[in-house]
Design a protein around this motif. Structure first.
Motif, PDB file in Angstrom:
ATOM      1  N   VAL A   1       0.846  -1.202   0.000  1.00 41.61           N
ATOM      2  CA  VAL A   1       0.000   0.000   0.000  1.00 41.61           C
ATOM      3  C   VAL A   1       0.880   1.250   0.000  1.00 41.61           C
ATOM      4  O   VAL A   1       0.494   2.291  -0.528  1.00 41.61           O
ATOM      5  N   LEU A   2       2.082   1.134   0.535  1.00 37.87           N
ATOM      6  CA  LEU A   2       3.029   2.243   0.562  1.00 37.87           C
ATOM      7  C   LEU A   2       3.299   2.785  -0.845  1.00 37.87           C
ATOM      8  O   LEU A   2       3.609   3.955  -1.010  1.00 37.87           O
ATOM      9  N   LEU A   3       3.140   1.953  -1.864  1.00 37.95           N
ATOM     10  CA  LEU A   3       3.403   2.342  -3.251  1.00 37.95           C
ATOM     11  C   LEU A   3       2.187   2.985  -3.921  1.00 37.95           C
ATOM     12  O   LEU A   3       2.284   3.460  -5.041  1.00 37.95           O
ATOM     13  N   GLN A   4       1.059   2.994  -3.254  1.00 38.60           N
ATOM     14  CA  GLN A   4      -0.163   3.490  -3.863  1.00 38.60           C
ATOM     15  C   GLN A   4      -0.414   4.944  -3.485  1.00 38.60           C
ATOM     16  O   GLN A   4       0.126   5.443  -2.508  1.00 38.60           O
ATOM     17  N   GLY A   5      -1.208   5.610  -4.313  1.00 37.14           N
ATOM     18  CA  GLY A   5      -1.494   7.015  -4.085  1.00 37.14           C
ATOM     19  C   GLY A   5      -2.848   7.405  -4.634  1.00 37.14           C
ATOM     20  O   GLY A   5      -3.675   6.548  -4.957  1.00 37.14           O
ATOM     21  N   PRO A   6      -3.067   8.702  -4.795  1.00 37.37           N
ATOM     22  CA  PRO A   6      -4.394   9.202  -5.163  1.00 37.37           C
ATOM     23  C   PRO A   6      -4.914   8.709  -6.516  1.00 37.37           C
ATOM     24  O   PRO A   6      -6.125   8.624  -6.706  1.00 37.37           O
ATOM     25  N   LEU A   7      -4.042   8.391  -7.452  1.00 36.35           N
ATOM     26  CA  LEU A   7      -4.503   7.936  -8.769  1.00 36.35           C
ATOM     27  C   LEU A   7      -4.464   6.416  -8.926  1.00 36.35           C
ATOM     28  O   LEU A   7      -4.742   5.895 -10.005  1.00 36.35           O
ATOM     29  N   THR A   8      -4.141   5.705  -7.863  1.00 37.42           N
ATOM     30  CA  THR A   8      -4.158   4.245  -7.903  1.00 37.42           C
ATOM     31  C   THR A   8      -5.620   3.794  -7.905  1.00 37.42           C
ATOM     32  O   THR A   8      -6.394   4.192  -7.038  1.00 37.42           O
ATOM     33  N   SER A   9      -5.984   2.969  -8.869  1.00 36.84           N
ATOM     34  CA  SER A   9      -7.371   2.539  -9.047  1.00 36.84           C
ATOM     35  C   SER A   9      -7.879   1.728  -7.857  1.00 36.84           C
ATOM     36  O   SER A   9      -7.317   0.688  -7.517  1.00 36.84           O
ATOM     37  N   THR A  10      -8.978   2.203  -7.252  1.00 33.18           N
ATOM     38  CA  THR A  10      -9.578   1.461  -6.153  1.00 33.18           C
ATOM     39  C   THR A  10     -10.213   0.158  -6.644  1.00 33.18           C
ATOM     40  O   THR A  10     -10.238  -0.834  -5.924  1.00 33.18           O
ATOM     41  N   THR A  11     -10.698   0.162  -7.878  1.00 36.47           N
ATOM     42  CA  THR A  11     -11.283  -1.047  -8.464  1.00 36.47           C
ATOM     43  C   THR A  11     -10.213  -2.126  -8.627  1.00 36.47           C
ATOM     44  O   THR A  11     -10.434  -3.292  -8.284  1.00 36.47           O
ATOM     45  N   THR A  12      -9.055  -1.735  -9.132  1.00 39.98           N
ATOM     46  CA  THR A  12      -7.961  -2.689  -9.326  1.00 39.98           C
ATOM     47  C   THR A  12      -7.439  -3.175  -7.982  1.00 39.98           C
ATOM     48  O   THR A  12      -7.147  -4.357  -7.814  1.00 39.98           O
ATOM     49  N   ARG A  13      -7.355  -2.276  -7.020  1.00 42.83           N
ATOM     50  CA  ARG A  13      -6.924  -2.679  -5.677  1.00 42.83           C
ATOM     51  C   ARG A  13      -7.872  -3.716  -5.096  1.00 42.83           C
ATOM     52  O   ARG A  13      -7.446  -4.699  -4.478  1.00 42.83           O
ATOM     53  N   ALA A  14      -9.173  -3.522  -5.279  1.00 40.98           N
ATOM     54  CA  ALA A  14     -10.170  -4.474  -4.777  1.00 40.98           C
ATOM     55  C   ALA A  14     -10.037  -5.819  -5.478  1.00 40.98           C
ATOM     56  O   ALA A  14     -10.161  -6.875  -4.840  1.00 40.98           O
ATOM     57  N   LEU A  15      -9.770  -5.803  -6.780  1.00 45.56           N
ATOM     58  CA  LEU A  15      -9.561  -7.038  -7.532  1.00 45.56           C
ATOM     59  C   LEU A  15      -8.370  -7.807  -6.954  1.00 45.56           C
ATOM     60  O   LEU A  15      -8.448  -9.019  -6.725  1.00 45.56           O
ATOM     61  N   ILE A  16      -7.273  -7.098  -6.706  1.00 46.42           N
ATOM     62  CA  ILE A  16      -6.081  -7.733  -6.129  1.00 46.42           C
ATOM     63  C   ILE A  16      -6.415  -8.344  -4.768  1.00 46.42           C
ATOM     64  O   ILE A  16      -6.096  -9.508  -4.509  1.00 46.42           O
ATOM     65  N   ARG A  17      -7.037  -7.573  -3.898  1.00 44.04           N
ATOM     66  CA  ARG A  17      -7.376  -8.076  -2.553  1.00 44.04           C
ATOM     67  C   ARG A  17      -8.234  -9.328  -2.629  1.00 44.04           C
ATOM     68  O   ARG A  17      -8.016 -10.292  -1.891  1.00 44.04           O
ATOM     69  N   GLY A  18      -9.228  -9.322  -3.517  1.00 40.26           N
ATOM     70  CA  GLY A  18     -10.110 -10.485  -3.654  1.00 40.26           C
ATOM     71  C   GLY A  18      -9.369 -11.725  -4.110  1.00 40.26           C
ATOM     72  O   GLY A  18      -9.562 -12.817  -3.559  1.00 40.26           O
ATOM     73  N   ARG A  19      -8.526 -11.561  -5.115  1.00 44.10           N
ATOM     74  CA  ARG A  19      -7.757 -12.712  -5.616  1.00 44.10           C
ATOM     75  C   ARG A  19      -6.807 -13.253  -4.550  1.00 44.10           C
ATOM     76  O   ARG A  19      -6.677 -14.458  -4.378  1.00 44.10           O
ATOM     77  N   LEU A  20      -6.124 -12.350  -3.851  1.00 41.71           N
ATOM     78  CA  LEU A  20      -5.181 -12.798  -2.832  1.00 41.71           C
ATOM     79  C   LEU A  20      -5.905 -13.470  -1.670  1.00 41.71           C
ATOM     80  O   LEU A  20      -5.395 -14.439  -1.096  1.00 41.71           O
ATOM     81  N   ALA A  21      -7.093 -12.999  -1.328  1.00 42.41           N
ATOM     82  CA  ALA A  21      -7.871 -13.625  -0.253  1.00 42.41           C
ATOM     83  C   ALA A  21      -8.199 -15.075  -0.598  1.00 42.41           C
ATOM     84  O   ALA A  21      -8.304 -15.923   0.299  1.00 42.41           O
ATOM     85  N   ARG A  22      -8.326 -15.363  -1.896  1.00 45.93           N
ATOM     86  CA  ARG A  22      -8.604 -16.727  -2.365  1.00 45.93           C
ATOM     87  C   ARG A  22      -7.329 -17.463  -2.776  1.00 45.93           C
ATOM     88  O   ARG A  22      -7.403 -18.557  -3.326  1.00 45.93           O
ATOM     89  N   CYS A  23      -6.179 -16.841  -2.526  1.00 46.55           N
ATOM     90  CA  CYS A  23      -4.869 -17.403  -2.901  1.00 46.55           C
ATOM     91  C   CYS A  23      -4.809 -17.719  -4.391  1.00 46.55           C
ATOM     92  O   CYS A  23      -4.326 -18.771  -4.810  1.00 46.55           O
ATOM     93  N   GLU A  24      -5.287 -16.795  -5.198  1.00 44.58           N
ATOM     94  CA  GLU A  24      -5.261 -16.931  -6.654  1.00 44.58           C
ATOM     95  C   GLU A  24      -4.251 -15.955  -7.239  1.00 44.58           C
ATOM     96  O   GLU A  24      -4.046 -14.862  -6.717  1.00 44.58           O
ATOM     97  N   ALA A  25      -3.652 -16.359  -8.353  1.00 46.22           N
ATOM     98  CA  ALA A  25      -2.731 -15.478  -9.065  1.00 46.22           C
ATOM     99  C   ALA A  25      -3.514 -14.342  -9.709  1.00 46.22           C
ATOM    100  O   ALA A  25      -4.707 -14.481 -10.023  1.00 46.22           O
ATOM    101  N   VAL A  26      -2.827 -13.220  -9.897  1.00 47.48           N
ATOM    102  CA  VAL A  26      -3.463 -12.066 -10.525  1.00 47.48           C
ATOM    103  C   VAL A  26      -2.404 -11.259 -11.276  1.00 47.48           C
ATOM    104  O   VAL A  26      -1.267 -11.151 -10.819  1.00 47.48           O
TER     105      VAL A  26
END
Length: 103
Positions: free
Chosen positions: A33-58
């Motif tokens: 998260v330290l690498l993210q900022g105001p223009l980092t897509s919240t939609t893409t961040r949510a996609l990453i979190r969801g995949r990682l929660a299921r231990c899936e590659a993304v």
């Protein structure tokens, strides 16, 4: 970069340090998260979190920020790492800058 299941950074490469401006000692124990900022897509961040929660590659393209807060576009691939029993224990992330998207 290698993180544990809670996203705490355990290792970063020299290439990561050159790309982001962060030294390994500055990143250990932190989260990406330290690498993210105001223009980092919240939609893409949510996609990453969801995949990682299921231990899936993304693999995604995301705008991140260097230590000096300069934004840059990158393609990030995150793969789950498993122990001998096949249980997800860590994640390995690779990041490649996409200079053609930086304009």
């Amino acid at each position: 970069m290698v993180t544990d299941r809670s996203s705490q950074i355990m290792w970063v490469s020299h290439t990561f340090s050159r790309l982001t401006g962060y030294e390994s000692c500055e990143m250990l124990g932190k989260t990406p998260v330290l690498l993210q900022g105001p223009l980092t897509s919240t939609t893409t961040r949510a996609l990453i979190r969801g995949r990682l929660a299921r231990c899936e590659a993304v693999t995604v393209t995301l705008q991140n920020y260097r230590k000096d807060q300069t934004p840059y576009w990158c393609q990030i691939t995150i793969d789950p790492l498993s122990d001998q029993r096949g249980e997800c224990t860590h994640f390995m992330a690779t990041e490649e800058e996409c200079p053609d998207l930086s304009h």
